[in-house]
Design an enzyme around this catalytic site. Structure first.
Site, PDB file in Angstrom:
ATOM      1  N   MET A  35       0.838  -1.217   0.000  1.00  0.00           N
ATOM      2  CA  MET A  35       0.000   0.000   0.000  1.00  0.00           C
ATOM      3  C   MET A  35       0.866   1.259   0.000  1.00  0.00           C
ATOM      4  SD  MET A  35      -3.191  -1.010   2.469  1.00  0.00           S
ATOM      5  CE  MET A  35      -2.175  -1.994   3.572  1.00  0.00           C
ATOM      6  N   HIS A 179       5.759  -5.417  -9.466  1.00  0.00           N
ATOM      7  CA  HIS A 179       4.402  -4.852  -9.595  1.00  0.00           C
ATOM      8  C   HIS A 179       3.974  -4.916 -11.061  1.00  0.00           C
ATOM      9  CE1 HIS A 179       0.824  -2.665  -9.035  1.00  0.00           C
ATOM     10  NE2 HIS A 179       1.249  -1.661  -8.281  1.00  0.00           N
ATOM     11  N   HIS A 182      -2.631  -3.480 -11.954  1.00  0.00           N
ATOM     12  CA  HIS A 182      -3.374  -2.224 -11.752  1.00  0.00           C
ATOM     13  C   HIS A 182      -3.154  -1.147 -12.796  1.00  0.00           C
ATOM     14  CE1 HIS A 182      -3.212  -3.440  -7.207  1.00  0.00           C
ATOM     15  NE2 HIS A 182      -3.895  -4.289  -7.949  1.00  0.00           N
ATOM     16  N   TYR A 184      -0.186  -0.216 -14.200  1.00  0.00           N
ATOM     17  CA  TYR A 184       1.134   0.437 -14.215  1.00  0.00           C
ATOM     18  C   TYR A 184       1.986  -0.197 -15.325  1.00  0.00           C
ATOM     19  CZ  TYR A 184      -0.574   2.704 -10.080  1.00  0.00           C
ATOM     20  OH  TYR A 184      -1.336   3.458  -9.229  1.00  0.00           O
TER      21      TYR A 184
HETATM   22  C1  LIG Z   1      -3.892   3.272   0.190  1.00  0.00           C
HETATM   23  C2  LIG Z   1      -3.672   2.147  -0.749  1.00  0.00           C
HETATM   24  C3  LIG Z   1      -2.488   2.087  -1.474  1.00  0.00           C
HETATM   25  C4  LIG Z   1      -2.238   1.024  -2.351  1.00  0.00           C
HETATM   26  N1  LIG Z   1      -1.032   0.949  -2.985  1.00  0.00           N
HETATM   27  C5  LIG Z   1      -0.708  -0.156  -3.714  1.00  0.00           C
HETATM   28  C6  LIG Z   1       0.599  -0.354  -4.216  1.00  0.00           C
HETATM   29  O1  LIG Z   1       1.530   0.444  -3.993  1.00  0.00           O
HETATM   30  N2  LIG Z   1       0.830  -1.465  -4.938  1.00  0.00           N
HETATM   31  C7  LIG Z   1      -0.146  -2.382  -5.203  1.00  0.00           C
HETATM   32  O2  LIG Z   1       0.109  -3.380  -5.880  1.00  0.00           O
HETATM   33  N3  LIG Z   1      -1.395  -2.238  -4.703  1.00  0.00           N
HETATM   34  C8  LIG Z   1      -1.683  -1.173  -3.948  1.00  0.00           C
HETATM   35  N4  LIG Z   1      -2.931  -1.062  -3.361  1.00  0.00           N
HETATM   36  C9  LIG Z   1      -3.899  -2.186  -3.503  1.00  0.00           C
HETATM   37  C10 LIG Z   1      -3.761  -3.123  -2.293  1.00  0.00           C
HETATM   38  O3  LIG Z   1      -2.527  -3.809  -2.300  1.00  0.00           O
HETATM   39  C11 LIG Z   1      -4.880  -4.175  -2.263  1.00  0.00           C
HETATM   40  O4  LIG Z   1      -4.776  -5.002  -3.390  1.00  0.00           O
HETATM   41  C12 LIG Z   1      -6.258  -3.542  -2.218  1.00  0.00           C
HETATM   42  O5  LIG Z   1      -6.321  -2.532  -1.224  1.00  0.00           O
HETATM   43  C13 LIG Z   1      -7.331  -4.595  -1.916  1.00  0.00           C
HETATM   44  O6  LIG Z   1      -7.096  -5.179  -0.661  1.00  0.00           O
HETATM   45  P1  LIG Z   1      -7.990  -4.750   0.631  1.00  0.00           P
HETATM   46  O7  LIG Z   1      -9.392  -4.882   0.171  1.00  0.00           O
HETATM   47  O8  LIG Z   1      -7.592  -5.771   1.667  1.00  0.00           O
HETATM   48  O9  LIG Z   1      -7.640  -3.356   0.984  1.00  0.00           O
HETATM   49  C14 LIG Z   1      -3.211   0.010  -2.517  1.00  0.00           C
HETATM   50  C15 LIG Z   1      -4.403   0.078  -1.802  1.00  0.00           C
HETATM   51  C16 LIG Z   1      -4.637   1.118  -0.913  1.00  0.00           C
HETATM   52  C17 LIG Z   1      -5.913   1.126  -0.116  1.00  0.00           C
END
Ligand SMILES: Cc1cc2nc3c(=O)[nH]c(=O)nc-3n(C[C@H](O)[C@H](O)[C@H](O)COP(=O)(O)O)c2cc1C
Length: 375
Positions: A35, A179, A182, A184
């Protein structure tokens, strides 16, 4: 009302089994999802970032996947508050983070990141770097907003990923996550919507996978044979939630096979709701299909602990689709191997301790205010 639902009463037992990812043994099945937090001015993770991760490891998270951290290429990112995985000061900061997580009993991998065409306007020191991608097309379809990468650009970025992976091993991390999700850079190559190249890196699904597979191979060659390489990918993209790389298991296999052959040790299949079946005719989710098609361990993710049903099931009110029972049953039958938790763990550093300790009634509902601090 029963005390707890059947699988929930065995949550600790099911989640506490160690799991091997190549040469790494993760002590349990709970992972922290990557995150982005933007609390690293100058790209340097400091003491607050260190304690943020160490706190979660101490509470029982077996594997921390760090926030996305830029590889060493001028076009990799655009924020000066996102940590970088290159540069002396930046890597010294990361080395302390890895040490602290190990001291707390956890394992940790950095998520190596290049944002590609997602760049809009850069902050210094990235202000003048161009947005680059397979064809200069943004995920939202905007054309001409950046540069189509030349062979030289591709080689440089492949080199930057390999160098970052070598640095990760050198400074004490337990593996790396690439990564590829999403929308990228790597995903921009995988997805036909952003990859219109007519050279060897564009065309059918296998050709579109070539760039990511070359990165995996370069990383694999640079690190020790037993150092785990995890590849994160998704169907959905930021700015295109309904986009899909693969409509069928056969199409998915065409993408995953070259990545597996290039040396991926585990896949992190990013979905927004882990309980949704990925393709018609089977209950398997994306992580389940990925494991079935590649034979590699997989990490699932998506709304664990966020759905109201989840908290209610913990309180013994029955197993709904998004409940812990559903999750644990799938884990127990090895549909996937690890569960990544994002927002619930961001909200509550003690999340893993509460779940492993049968203290379900203490779980906190997620509140977006948690995004504002590194508590
Ligand atoms: C604040 C935030 C930042 C995130 N940053 C990334 C990231 O840097 N890389 C990534 O692959 N996913 C990122 N995600 C996606 C999370 O890794 C995760 O897949 C997504 O939040 C779903 O999981 P959850 O429902 O348990 O939050 C981010 C999500 C949130 C909420």
């Amino acid at each position: 009302m029963t005390a707890t639902t059947p699988a929930a009463s065995r949550a600790a037992e099911i989640l506490s089994r160690p799991i091997a990812l190549n040469g790494l043994t993760v002590p349990n099945r709970i992972a922290m999802a990557p995150m982005t937090r933007m609390f690293s001015p100058g790209g340097v993770p400091g003491e607050d970032v260190l304690s943020y991760y160490a706190r979660r490891a101490a509470a029982g998270v077996g594997l921390i996947v760090t926030e996305g951290t830029y590889v060493g290429h001028e076009s990799a990112g655009s924020s000066d508050r996102v940590p970088r995985f290159h540069g002396e000061e930046q890597l010294a900061g990361w080395a302390k983070v890895a040490d602290a997580v190990h001291a707390a009993g956890g394992t940790i991998v950095p998520q190596l990141w290049h944002i590609g065409m997602v760049r809009k306007q850069g902050e210094p020191p990235f202000a003048d770097a161009p947005a680059v991608g397979p064809s200069g097309i943004r995920v939202d379809g905007t054309e001409g907003a950046g540069k189509a990468m030349t062979q030289r650009d591709l080689d440089d970025v492949i080199g930057a990923f390999a160098e970052a992976a070598a640095a990760a091993e050198r400074i004490g991390f337990d593996g790396v996550e690439l990564h590829g999700a999403h929308g990228y850079l790597l995903d921009q190559f995988l997805w036909a919507g952003t990859n219109r190249r007519t050279d060897a890196y564009g065309g059918d699904a296998v050709a579109r996978t070539k760039f990511a597979a070359e990165i995996v191979a370069a990383v694999r060659e640079t690190v020790s044979p037993d150092f785990p390489v995890i590849f994160r990918y998704s169907q959905w993209k930021q700015e295109a939630y309904r986009a899909r790389l693969a409509q069928t298991p056969q199409e998915l296999e065409a993408i995953l096979a070259p990545l597996t052959a290039a040396g991926v040790d585990a896949f992190h299949a990013s979905t927004r709701r882990y309980w949704l079946p990925e393709f018609d005719g089977s209950d398997l989710n994306l992580a389940g299909w990925t494991k079935k098609l590649t034979g590699r361990p997989t990490i699932t993710v998506g709304s664990v602990g966020l759905d109201g049903d989840f908290l209610r099931a913990f309180a013994g009110e029955g197993a709904a689709v998004g409940s812990i029972d559903n999750l644990l049953e799938r884990l127990e039958r090895d549909e996937f191997d690890l569960v990544a938790v994002g927002r619930a763990l961001l909200q509550d550093p003690q999340w893993a301790a509460k779940v492993l300790g049968n203290r379900f009634e203490e779980l906190q509902p997620y509140d977006a205010a948690a995004l504002k601090t590194l508590s």
